[in-house]
Design a protein around this motif. Structure first.
Motif, PDB file in Angstrom:
ATOM      1  N   ILE A  12      -4.209   7.685  -6.475  1.00 53.13           N
ATOM      2  CA  ILE A  12      -3.949   7.294  -4.087  1.00 53.13           C
ATOM      3  C   ILE A  12      -5.106   5.600  -3.952  1.00 53.13           C
ATOM      4  CG2 ILE A  12      -5.555   8.022  -2.385  1.00 53.13           C
ATOM      5  CD1 ILE A  12      -5.823  10.896  -4.188  1.00 53.13           C
ATOM      6  N   VAL A  13      -3.996   5.224  -3.355  1.00 50.87           N
ATOM      7  CA  VAL A  13      -4.256   3.504  -3.129  1.00 50.87           C
ATOM      8  C   VAL A  13      -4.948   3.144  -1.678  1.00 50.87           C
ATOM      9  CG1 VAL A  13      -3.312   1.535  -2.610  1.00 50.87           C
ATOM     10  CG2 VAL A  13      -2.767   2.400  -4.484  1.00 50.87           C
ATOM     11  N   ASP A  14      -6.331   3.007  -1.669  1.00 46.95           N
ATOM     12  CA  ASP A  14      -6.811   2.704  -0.146  1.00 46.95           C
ATOM     13  C   ASP A  14      -7.462   3.809   0.268  1.00 46.95           C
ATOM     14  OD1 ASP A  14      -7.023  -0.327  -0.443  1.00 46.95           O
ATOM     15  OD2 ASP A  14      -5.190  -0.899   1.210  1.00 46.95           O
ATOM     16  N   PRO A  15      -7.627   5.201  -0.435  1.00 50.33           N
ATOM     17  CA  PRO A  15      -8.304   6.128   0.729  1.00 50.33           C
ATOM     18  C   PRO A  15      -9.380   6.327   1.337  1.00 50.33           C
ATOM     19  CG  PRO A  15      -9.364   6.082  -1.896  1.00 50.33           C
ATOM     20  CD  PRO A  15      -8.230   4.949  -1.108  1.00 50.33           C
ATOM     21  N   CYS A  16      -8.733   7.654   2.208  1.00 53.78           N
ATOM     22  CA  CYS A  16      -9.885   7.554   3.255  1.00 53.78           C
ATOM     23  C   CYS A  16     -10.395   8.836   3.389  1.00 53.78           C
ATOM     24  CB  CYS A  16      -8.815   7.802   4.128  1.00 53.78           C
ATOM     25  SG  CYS A  16      -7.638   9.239   4.268  1.00 53.78           S
ATOM     26  N   LEU A  53      -1.483   4.207   4.773  1.00 49.88           N
ATOM     27  CA  LEU A  53      -0.969   2.861   5.076  1.00 49.88           C
ATOM     28  C   LEU A  53      -2.557   2.918   6.727  1.00 49.88           C
ATOM     29  CD1 LEU A  53       2.490   3.738   6.053  1.00 49.88           C
ATOM     30  CD2 LEU A  53       1.694   1.941   4.820  1.00 49.88           C
ATOM     31  N   GLN A  54      -3.147   1.877   6.342  1.00 50.26           N
ATOM     32  CA  GLN A  54      -3.520   0.714   7.196  1.00 50.26           C
ATOM     33  C   GLN A  54      -3.591   0.214   8.357  1.00 50.26           C
ATOM     34  OE1 GLN A  54      -6.505   2.246   7.363  1.00 50.26           O
ATOM     35  NE2 GLN A  54      -6.881   3.202   5.367  1.00 50.26           N
ATOM     36  N   GLY A  55      -3.926  -0.359   9.637  1.00 49.34           N
ATOM     37  CA  GLY A  55      -3.297  -0.968   9.919  1.00 49.34           C
ATOM     38  C   GLY A  55      -2.538  -2.221   9.487  1.00 49.34           C
ATOM     39  N   SER A  56      -3.957  -2.820   8.267  1.00 42.45           N
ATOM     40  CA  SER A  56      -3.662  -4.059   7.904  1.00 42.45           C
ATOM     41  C   SER A  56      -2.157  -4.262   7.120  1.00 42.45           C
ATOM     42  CB  SER A  56      -5.079  -4.403   7.245  1.00 42.45           C
ATOM     43  OG  SER A  56      -5.008  -3.084   5.846  1.00 42.45           O
ATOM     44  N   HIS A  57      -2.291  -2.647   6.348  1.00 42.85           N
ATOM     45  CA  HIS A  57      -0.515  -2.648   5.313  1.00 42.85           C
ATOM     46  C   HIS A  57       0.300  -3.306   6.653  1.00 42.85           C
ATOM     47  CE1 HIS A  57      -3.416  -0.246   3.279  1.00 42.85           C
ATOM     48  NE2 HIS A  57      -3.359  -1.427   2.295  1.00 42.85           N
ATOM     49  N   LEU A  58       0.402  -2.603   7.572  1.00 43.54           N
ATOM     50  CA  LEU A  58       1.047  -2.678   8.652  1.00 43.54           C
ATOM     51  C   LEU A  58       1.257  -3.682   8.694  1.00 43.54           C
ATOM     52  CD1 LEU A  58       1.140   0.513  10.584  1.00 43.54           C
ATOM     53  CD2 LEU A  58       2.388  -0.119   9.080  1.00 43.54           C
ATOM     54  N   GLN A  59       0.560  -4.826   9.463  1.00 43.02           N
ATOM     55  CA  GLN A  59       0.889  -6.470   9.547  1.00 43.02           C
ATOM     56  C   GLN A  59       1.403  -6.906   8.508  1.00 43.02           C
ATOM     57  OE1 GLN A  59      -3.448  -7.053  11.009  1.00 43.02           O
ATOM     58  NE2 GLN A  59      -3.174  -5.638  12.905  1.00 43.02           N
ATOM     59  N   HIS A  60       0.211  -7.045   7.118  1.00 43.23           N
ATOM     60  CA  HIS A  60       1.189  -7.685   6.097  1.00 43.23           C
ATOM     61  C   HIS A  60       1.764  -6.705   4.951  1.00 43.23           C
ATOM     62  CE1 HIS A  60      -1.968 -10.113   7.336  1.00 43.23           C
ATOM     63  NE2 HIS A  60      -2.587  -9.566   8.002  1.00 43.23           N
ATOM     64  N   SER A  61       3.359  -6.446   5.589  1.00 42.59           N
ATOM     65  CA  SER A  61       4.125  -5.228   4.887  1.00 42.59           C
ATOM     66  C   SER A  61       4.313  -6.145   3.322  1.00 42.59           C
ATOM     67  CB  SER A  61       5.242  -4.847   5.848  1.00 42.59           C
ATOM     68  OG  SER A  61       5.871  -5.893   6.486  1.00 42.59           O
ATOM     69  N   ASP A  62       4.859  -6.772   3.702  1.00 41.01           N
ATOM     70  CA  ASP A  62       5.122  -7.784   2.400  1.00 41.01           C
ATOM     71  C   ASP A  62       4.435  -6.968   1.223  1.00 41.01           C
ATOM     72  OD1 ASP A  62       7.058  -9.061   3.619  1.00 41.01           O
ATOM     73  OD2 ASP A  62       6.041 -11.159   4.139  1.00 41.01           O
ATOM     74  N   ALA A  77       3.869   7.926   1.766  1.00 39.26           N
ATOM     75  CA  ALA A  77       2.874   7.040   2.410  1.00 39.26           C
ATOM     76  C   ALA A  77       1.424   8.548   3.301  1.00 39.26           C
ATOM     77  CB  ALA A  77       3.926   6.835   3.945  1.00 39.26           C
ATOM     78  N   VAL A  78       0.109   8.467   3.744  1.00 40.43           N
ATOM     79  CA  VAL A  78      -0.313   9.203   4.629  1.00 40.43           C
ATOM     80  C   VAL A  78      -0.432   8.448   5.487  1.00 40.43           C
ATOM     81  CG1 VAL A  78      -2.423  10.180   4.578  1.00 40.43           C
ATOM     82  CG2 VAL A  78      -1.319  10.315   2.283  1.00 40.43           C
ATOM     83  N   ASN A  88       8.599   0.309  14.288  1.00 32.08           N
ATOM     84  CA  ASN A  88       9.031   0.259  13.578  1.00 32.08           C
ATOM     85  C   ASN A  88       8.545   0.937  12.157  1.00 32.08           C
ATOM     86  OD1 ASN A  88      10.032  -1.804  14.614  1.00 32.08           O
ATOM     87  ND2 ASN A  88       9.033  -3.647  14.281  1.00 32.08           N
ATOM     88  N   VAL A  89       7.362   1.588  12.908  1.00 37.66           N
ATOM     89  CA  VAL A  89       6.536   1.952  11.719  1.00 37.66           C
ATOM     90  C   VAL A  89       7.243   3.338  10.533  1.00 37.66           C
ATOM     91  CG1 VAL A  89       4.644   3.247  11.081  1.00 37.66           C
ATOM     92  CG2 VAL A  89       4.313   1.820  12.473  1.00 37.66           C
ATOM     93  N   GLY A  90       8.170   3.448  11.980  1.00 37.26           N
ATOM     94  CA  GLY A  90       9.772   4.982  11.038  1.00 37.26           C
ATOM     95  C   GLY A  90       9.640   4.210  10.203  1.00 37.26           C
ATOM     96  N   ASP A  91      10.414   3.295  10.445  1.00 34.94           N
ATOM     97  CA  ASP A  91      11.766   2.915   9.717  1.00 34.94           C
ATOM     98  C   ASP A  91      11.137   2.168   8.761  1.00 34.94           C
ATOM     99  OD1 ASP A  91      13.529   3.281  11.625  1.00 34.94           O
ATOM    100  OD2 ASP A  91      13.145   0.895  12.330  1.00 34.94           O
ATOM    101  N   PHE A  92       9.854   1.462   9.042  1.00 37.28           N
ATOM    102  CA  PHE A  92       9.340   0.725   7.656  1.00 37.28           C
ATOM    103  C   PHE A  92       8.799   2.082   6.472  1.00 37.28           C
ATOM    104  CE2 PHE A  92       4.828  -0.140   5.426  1.00 37.28           C
ATOM    105  CZ  PHE A  92       5.521  -1.202   4.461  1.00 37.28           C
TER     106      PHE A  92
END
Length: 441
Positions: A12-16, A53-62, A77-78, A88-92
């Motif tokens: 589990i990566v970056d767990p909440c 998935l955090q906001g930072s992941h979506l901003q730096h998706s690479d 994805a959680v 674009n989140v759904g497509d990602f």
């Protein structure tokens, strides 16, 4: 803990907080769970990955894409419902993740999703290990490829020249590189030159080199390709396109084992093994005076013939999946499998461009595919039907139908001839007789 827990590793990566509360139930269900940050994800071996998935992941998706590509497993994805509605989140998520789960967790659904992802990861892992192990080999299990690999194993240790013949796109340079890699010269240079791709006035200098001042623009000494291959292997691709004058020079080198640079007078001894390849009919070229007969016999000491892809139908799925994984890194998209319709269309196609054409079509398919699988239209094969074939006798139709049935069953069951024969309702001896009749495999 369950006996099989060690085989079901979840990262589990970056767990909440919701993820942490889920840990005891997951461990009770037989999962070995570890948690870490995104930048540490590749340091942990896992069977399935869960990424909050955090906001930072979506901003730096690479960074997320790179991690998923290099991890070689399936990821879930959680995210919360609000994130899912963002542009674009759904497509990602659909592009890069096996599945997703919105908060709050539904534990029974989580277990089902993890189970499906685990099964898919095991399937992908088996296929990928096969491709990785053979990445630089001649891929395939068809009879022509098995016989070719066996032949190359016999020819590689020798020092004799080899002439490699076959249609364009059938992997003649790959055969040459395999011969070099399996030879005693494998630690020495492999130098390839395409005789048809270099301007005629430069071929002499490219092959034999030149001395400083040999001609206008020769400001310094240049070592030619033959000399650069000293101790190793020289591969002359499209040898049939070599001008007659250069054929005479090449023949002299093969006889005397030394060269002279353009503008030089000192013989330079060179020890190379020469491999040549051609897709043209050299015998016909000799009759027409376009190729020297004495050079032909010097090069054609041993001979290898590469099979066209249309005679290797059982290899199509493996090759297509190999190129899907290979070009996914270039296109920045996840490797995709092929729909049944796409596999059937590939089986019907005659592949005039052979393996090179297949590679290019898969590359195109990865770019155009919108779903989880590559479809026939993504490969540009949607319109290729039997409608354009000329009409023939009833016997012609029977012959084509019989061959197509064999090709279709090989696309699905190339690794098990017993099942392939059973699907067609014939005995194994009859099945092999039909393969021989239609020159398949």
């Amino acid at each position: 803990m369950h006996e099989t827990a060690a085989l079901r590793r979840l990262l589990i990566v970056d767990p909440c907080d919701d993820c942490h509360r889920l840990l005891p139930a997951l461990e009770s269900a037989g999962w070995v769970v570890h948690t870490c940050s995104l930048d540490q994800a590749l340091e942990h071996r896992c069977d399935i990955g869960l990424l909050r998935l955090q906001g930072s992941h979506l901003q730096h998706s690479d960074a997320v894409k790179d991690m998923i590509k290099r991890s070689n497993t399936e990821w879930i994805a959680v995210l919360d419902a609000q994130q899912l509605r963002m542009p674009n989140v759904g497509d990602f998520v659909c592009e890069w993740f096996f599945d997703f789960h919105t908060l709050p967790f539904d534990f029974s659904r989580v277990l089902v999703t993890l189970g499906r992802a685990f099964g898919m990861a095991r399937l992908r892992g088996q296929g990928t290990s096969r491709v990785d192990a053979l990445e630089h080999e001649l891929l395939g299990d068809s009879r022509p490829i098995l016989e070719l690999r066996k032949l190359l194993g016999k020819l590689a240790p020798t020092e004799s020249p080899v002439l490699i013949r076959g249609e364009s796109g059938t992997g003649k340079e790959l055969v040459a590189r395999t011969l070099h890699r399996q030879s005693q010269r494998s630690e020495k240079p492999f130098i390839a030159i395409n005789c048809g791709a270099i301007p005629e006035h430069l071929i002499q200098s490219e092959l034999f080199g030149h001395e400083k001042g040999a001609f206008t623009g020769a400001h310094q000494r240049k070592v030619g390709r033959i000399e650069a291959a000293h101790g190793g292997t020289l591969f002359l691709d499209e040898i049939g396109d070599l001008p007659l004058e250069l054929q005479a020079n090449l023949l002299r080198f093969l006889q005397e084992k030394n060269i002279e640079r353009v503008g030089g007078s000192q013989p330079i001894p060179v020890d190379v093994r020469v491999l040549a390849a051609t897709h043209v009919d050299l015998e016909k070229a000799i009759e027409q005076g376009r190729f020297r007969e004495d050079l032909y016999y010097r090069l054609n000491v041993l001979q290898v013939v590469t099979a066209p892809l249309r005679d290797r139908h059982g290899d199509l799925p493996m090759l297509a999946n190999h190129f899907s994984h290979f070009y996914s890194l270039e296109t920045g998209r996840r490797p995709r499998t092929f729909s049944d319709h796409a596999l059937a269309a590939m089986g019907r196609h005659t592949w005039p461009g052979n393996v090179r054409e297949l590679a290019n079509r898969v590359r195109r398919g990865l770019v155009l595919a919108e779903g989880r699988q590559i479809e026939a239209q993504d490969l540009g094969l949607e319109g290729l039907t039997h409608d354009d074939q000329p009409l023939g006798t009833l016997e012609d139709y029977k012959h084509r139908a019989e061959r197509q049935a064999l090709c279709d069953v090989l696309d699905r069951h190339s690794n098990n001839m017993s099942i392939a024969a059973k699907v067609l309702g014939v005995s194994r001896p009859t099945f092999y007789r039909l393969l021989h009749k239609h020159q398949i495999r």
